[in-house]
Structure formats: C-alpha cells, structure tokens
Design an enzyme around this catalytic site. Structure first.
Site, PDB file in Angstrom:
ATOM      1  N   TYR A 105       0.839  -1.196   0.000  1.00 52.75           N
ATOM      2  CA  TYR A 105       0.000   0.000   0.000  1.00 52.75           C
ATOM      3  C   TYR A 105       0.877   1.250   0.000  1.00 52.75           C
ATOM      4  O   TYR A 105       1.954   1.268   0.603  1.00 52.75           O
ATOM      5  CB  TYR A 105      -0.888   0.042   1.242  1.00 52.75           C
ATOM      6  N   TYR A 144      -0.346 -10.049   0.376  1.00 50.38           N
ATOM      7  CA  TYR A 144       0.718  -9.549   1.252  1.00 50.38           C
ATOM      8  C   TYR A 144       0.630 -10.207   2.627  1.00 50.38           C
ATOM      9  O   TYR A 144      -0.439 -10.630   3.059  1.00 50.38           O
ATOM     10  CB  TYR A 144       0.665  -8.025   1.371  1.00 50.38           C
ATOM     11  N   ARG A 154      -2.820 -12.045   3.282  1.00 47.19           N
ATOM     12  CA  ARG A 154      -4.135 -11.620   2.815  1.00 47.19           C
ATOM     13  C   ARG A 154      -4.316 -11.999   1.364  1.00 47.19           C
ATOM     14  O   ARG A 154      -3.422 -11.785   0.550  1.00 47.19           O
ATOM     15  CB  ARG A 154      -4.308 -10.094   2.912  1.00 47.19           C
ATOM     16  N   HIS A 157      -7.154  -8.409  -2.823  1.00 46.89           N
ATOM     17  CA  HIS A 157      -8.467  -7.803  -2.577  1.00 46.89           C
ATOM     18  C   HIS A 157      -8.435  -6.313  -2.845  1.00 46.89           C
ATOM     19  O   HIS A 157      -7.387  -5.675  -2.785  1.00 46.89           O
ATOM     20  CB  HIS A 157      -8.945  -8.065  -1.146  1.00 46.89           C
ATOM     21  N   HIS A 159     -10.567  -2.803  -1.549  1.00 45.04           N
ATOM     22  CA  HIS A 159     -11.512  -2.240  -0.583  1.00 45.04           C
ATOM     23  C   HIS A 159     -12.495  -1.323  -1.310  1.00 45.04           C
ATOM     24  O   HIS A 159     -12.077  -0.539  -2.177  1.00 45.04           O
ATOM     25  CB  HIS A 159     -10.782  -1.407   0.466  1.00 45.04           C
TER      26      HIS A 159
END
Lengths: 234, 194
Positions: A105, A144, A154, A157, A159
């Site tokens: 991120y 990640y 995870r 995905h 959000h």
C-alpha cells in the site's frame, strides 16, 4: 417512520468477535447492540453527485501516473449496486483503495518490504449510473503478509466504500478474486459463516468484460440494504 | 417479508484506508469527498467542536480508527440545496493526532420537525478489527429535559445512557465537547443496531 429500511441481515454478515482475526479481540463490542427505530437521519444519506468525482478518478492505472504505466496485470471491474429487493441504486458513490501489484500500500504505515510503484496510488472513486452500474480500471492487487498468525497472507483484494441511500445502508466491503487459494485460509474472509453470503465477496471473471490487448475483466455486484419490499409486521 | 437478495457482507476498513478516504488529512496526494468540517462559518447555528478518542478493551487509544458523523443542521434539516455551508457529513481518522484524537467542527444540531427527542450526532465507526462498522450517537449534556424524554435513550439501560452523552470541555474558543468511545468492557459505549 419505522420499518422502512430492511434490517441488517446478520446471517449474511460477519460477527464483531471473530477470534481467528486477532484484531477483533479487543475491539469487538461485548454487549448486545440496541435496536433503534429509523428516523430522518437513519433514512437519509449525503448526496454525492458526479461532481464529487474527477475525470480520472475511476481509472487507477492513470490517476497516479508520474512517469509511466503502473506495473502489474491491468483489470477492468464492473458490476451493479442493487438493493436487497433487486432494485438498482443509481448515483451511488464508491470509493476504492488497494495495494499495488506487489502487495504494497502507498500508506506510510505499511511496513511490507515489497516495492512501491511510483505510478500507482491505489485510490479512486466512481459513481453508479442510472442502472446502478459502475466501471473502474486498475491493476490486480498483490497478496501480502499481515502477521495475524504464522505465515498469514491476505488474499488479493480491493476495498470498497459505499453510501447507498441511507445512514442504515452504509457499507465498507472487500472484493476478492475467484480461485484464490488464500481465501480458504483468510480469517477476515472466513469470518462470514454463510457460504452464500461469502460468495458475494468474490468477483466473477468475465471474458466479455475483458478488453482485448488491454485488461482482464471481472464482474462484482454489490447488494445494499434498501427500502422494504413489503411492510414488515413486528 | 424479507427482501430477496443476500446483502453483501461488511468487511473491515483495514489499517490503510487513509490515502483512499482521508487523503488530505494524512498528507497524501489525491482527493477526498469530505473532511472533519461538517458545517463551515457560513452555516447558521451555534458553532461547536467535538473531539475524542476511540479506546480498545485494554484502554489503549486506537490509531487506525475512522469516524464519520452524520447530522441535521441547526434547524433539523438534512443537507441539501437549502443548507449552504452545511455538508451534513464529516469524516476524521485518528492516526494523525499525537493523542489519537478525532476532531470535528460543526454546528449544534437541531431536531427534525415531528421527530421529538434530543439533539444528537449520528456516528459510524470503522477500524481494523471491526468487521462490521458500529453505530452510536453523541448527545449534549445541557439538554437535560430533552435527554429524559428521548425515545432512543429510553431503549438504553439507564446505567449505560451516560456513555452516549458528551462532556463539555473547559477550553477557550468555540464551545467544545469531549466524547471518548470505548469499544468493550467497563463503560463500553452503547452501539445500536440501526
């Protein structure tokens, strides 16, 4: 003013306390929620029109460019926002945020040592059209590690945050990808016990949405609480 | 009668929402749709400040919470073309303030015609570890008679009502209120099923 908006269907929602997802342990309310009737505030929502969204906001492959193309597998994601009676929800603002193709991120708190992409911020916005439909373009986010448990990763995905038509219909959710082997191992995804509800979180690959020579295509429909189809007697 | 389609499950907002939802507050490039100013100086009504922390079950201030406040204006109206300077909606993360506080600027809300009850702010709370957002309310301590007659507070056990009432802060400047949200345990804030 009661009973106009359908109730939150807890059988289709994750619980507050999901012990396998360790961050819930000290953050889940321990006392039962207190049901309240819907008044003016519960039944209305801020109005965000097309003017809330800039011309590149729906295209995450372009809105963060500095000196070139973002790295990764380009994808187009489309779908409809519907209420739980099957009616489209037009003019719905969707805010999007995600990791880059390497699973990192932009956020300063992300300590994963995967590379940042100078041409990708991973944030965008889109508004549904008159039929509740939306389209955005991005790159497929990477998986990640997240230290919830030994060797925790995870799944890929994206959000999404939606307002719907009321305070009551507010939703933040995550879109996952079909066939991801990490889904079976992910405490956040698995926290929703009902398999049919969980399936709502997984997009569908659609060759018809795929853009030749450019990007793979996925369909992700989102169902929000809506006005009751039939008055509820209670 | 139930509606026919299965509602999409809620998922956590995660710890990294800021650059997507509150980019300016956190210093990221990129736009955002709202900030912590719910009503600006042009909006009629008594200007107030609301500040507080979100505390976990161990009493620690949560650094990655996102608070949204939805409210009526001073005349009890929702935001619209007739309410210039009034957005009716604000959003603030707790990750920037050194003490992990949120802080909103707004006007004291009114009560919608025909609704009765006490003036309040409606709150939606998101954070890592919260799979479904939590709904609560902020009431004002001066409204003693209205609080006693409020139909929603009447649904709350008496001993827990105080968790929904802000405290007036003795600070210079605008009238300011403190409201800490306790996620669980002793003094747990009341959360509503809306």
């Amino acid at each position: 003013m009661t009973g106009k908006i359908s109730p939150r269907d807890w059988s289709a929602q994750p619980p507050y306390l999901a012990p396998d997802y360790k961050s819930t342990l000290l953050r889940a309310p321990s006392k039962p929620l207190i049901p309240i009737p819907h008044g003016l505030m519960e039944a209305t929502a801020p109005v965000f029109g097309h003017d809330a969204v800039g011309p590149l906001d729906h295209d995450l492959t372009r809105n963060g460019r500095v000196n070139g193309e973002p790295l990764g597998e380009r994808i187009v994601v489309t779908g409809r926002v519907l209420d739980d009676a099957g009616r489209p929800v037009p003019e719905t603002l969707i805010e999007i945020w995600q990791a880059n193709a390497a699973g990192r991120y932009v956020h300063a708190a992300d300590a994963h040592d995967a590379p940042l992409d100078p041409n990708f911020t991973g944030a965008g916005r889109v508004v549904t059209d008159g039929e509740g439909r939306y389209v955005f373009t991005t790159v497929k986010p990477g998986a990640y590690p997240w230290r919830n448990h030994a060797n925790a990763w995870r799944p890929n995905h994206i959000h999404l945050s939606l307002f719907g038509r009321s305070f009551a219909s507010r939703l933040v959710t995550q879109m996952y990808f079909p066939g991801d082997p990490l889904l079976a191992l992910d405490p956040i995804f698995q926290a929703t016990a009902d398999a049919g509800a969980r399936d709502r979180l997984v997009a569908r690959f659609d060759i018809g949405v795929t853009q030749p020579e450019f990007a793979l295509g996925y369909v992700f429909d989102i169902v929000l609480r809506g006005a009751m189809a039939t008055p509820m007697e209670d | 009668m139930r509606n026919s389609l299965i509602q999409t499950p809620s998922q956590t907002v995660g710890p990294f929402f800021a650059y997507g939802l509150t980019a300016r507050q956190y210093g990221y490039k990129g736009g955002q749709i709202a900030d912590a100013v719910i009503a600006d100086e042009t909006c009629p009504g008594e200007r107030i400040v609301i500040t507080g922390r979100v505390l976990d079950g161990a009493g620690a201030a949560i650094e990655d919470a996102l608070i949204e406040i939805w409210q009526c204006d001073a005349a009890g109206r929702v935001a619209g073309p007739d309410t210039p300077g009034f957005r009716g909606f604000g959003r603030c993360g707790t990750g920037i303030d050194p003490e992990r506080r949120f802080r909103f600027e707004t006007v004291r809300p009114g009560v919608a015609a025909g609704e009765g009850g006490a003036p309040h702010l409606s709150v939606i709370l998101f954070m890592r570890g919260l799979l479904s957002h939590a709904f609560t309310r902020i009431y004002f301590p001066e409204d003693i008679a209205a609080l006693a007659a409020d139909p929603v507070l009447a649904l709350v056990p008496e001993a827990r009502r105080e968790t929904l009432v802000a405290r007036r802060l003795a600070v210079p400047g605008l009238p300011a209120y403190g409201f800490d949200i306790r996620m669980q345990g002793d003094g747990e804030t009341v959360f509503f099923d809306v």
